[in-house]
Design an enzyme around this catalytic site. Sequence first.
Site, PDB file in Angstrom:
ATOM      1  N   PHE A 210      27.547  46.461  42.801  1.00 24.19           N
ATOM      2  CA  PHE A 210      27.439  46.571  41.357  1.00 24.19           C
ATOM      3  C   PHE A 210      26.291  45.709  40.837  1.00 24.19           C
ATOM      4  O   PHE A 210      25.534  46.126  39.955  1.00 24.19           O
ATOM      5  CB  PHE A 210      28.766  46.166  40.710  1.00 24.19           C
ATOM      6  CG  PHE A 210      28.878  46.522  39.260  1.00 24.19           C
ATOM      7  CD1 PHE A 210      28.650  47.813  38.832  1.00 24.19           C
ATOM      8  CD2 PHE A 210      29.216  45.560  38.321  1.00 24.19           C
ATOM      9  CE1 PHE A 210      28.750  48.152  37.489  1.00 24.19           C
ATOM     10  CE2 PHE A 210      29.320  45.885  36.974  1.00 24.19           C
ATOM     11  CZ  PHE A 210      29.082  47.183  36.558  1.00 24.19           C
ATOM     12  N   HIS A 260      33.199  35.850  27.205  1.00 22.60           N
ATOM     13  CA  HIS A 260      33.733  37.218  27.198  1.00 22.60           C
ATOM     14  C   HIS A 260      33.996  37.602  28.649  1.00 22.60           C
ATOM     15  O   HIS A 260      33.069  37.693  29.450  1.00 22.60           O
ATOM     16  CB  HIS A 260      32.705  38.166  26.565  1.00 22.60           C
ATOM     17  CG  HIS A 260      33.137  39.598  26.512  1.00 22.60           C
ATOM     18  ND1 HIS A 260      34.038  40.074  25.587  1.00 22.60           N
ATOM     19  CD2 HIS A 260      32.776  40.674  27.276  1.00 22.60           C
ATOM     20  CE1 HIS A 260      34.211  41.376  25.770  1.00 22.60           C
ATOM     21  NE2 HIS A 260      33.473  41.766  26.791  1.00 22.60           N
TER      22      HIS A 260
END
Length: 281
Positions: A210, A260
């Site tokens: 990824f 986050h």
Amino acid sequence: MSQERRYSFEFFPTKTEAGHEKLMTVARQLAGYNPDFFSCTYGAGGSTRDRTLNTVLQLDGEVKVPTAPHLSCVGDSKAELRSLLNTYQDAGIRRIVALRGDLPSGMGMASGELRHASDLVEFIRAETGEHFHIEVAAYPEMHPQARHFEDDLRHFATKMQAGANSAITQYFFNADSYFHFVERVRKLGVEQPIVPGIMPITNYSKLARFSDACGAELPRWVRKQLEAYGDDLESIQAFGEQVVTQMCEKLLDGGAPGLHFYTLNQAEPSLAIWNNLGLPR
């Protein structure tokens, strides 16, 4: 939350009922930590439009945590975007993550009436005024499709000046890249908060693939240590937790306005870091 910093968790809409039930269970667990908001991703070219919509409305309405849908302009017409915005407004949603979006496999050139995230931000403002708190994406290590870093910094500044309230970064594993990015865009007049996006490390092979695809650098020393653990998932997760916790400590000590967490629809990896940092509940 009453404190100055803000903390949030991100989910992706699932394809199966079992996956959705797991997502909701995880969301209820994370809700106990009183995050400022959840966010929910939007598939390439709007491919998860209905699932994103349903997930957002359920998280916001049933789990009772303010939830921000991701909204992308690639592949969507202004009429489709307007309809979604109206639906979210009517449901009382007050925050949106505005993105250009990824091209679905085989689409080729970008489609849709809006080509850039800055166009989408302007469109949302024109349609809804100040109803939504608009988040945009930031890339401390440069967007993978940008021609060069200076270009990418200017594009980011344009997004912020189009009416964005704050930004969430792509994940990274080098705190200095975040601080360097923030320093550079401040010189371009960007004053809004830029919140670091945090990716827990739980699976080396998936993370490596990824990261290579999205342009996030996995530092060589981290990559080599993870490789050395082979299939020892327990050691990978323990090492990953330590690395990411230490980075978050450096970010918060350096003035980052919150965190986050990219949860990948799991609670434990993010909560391990949360608890290590002693974040409030």
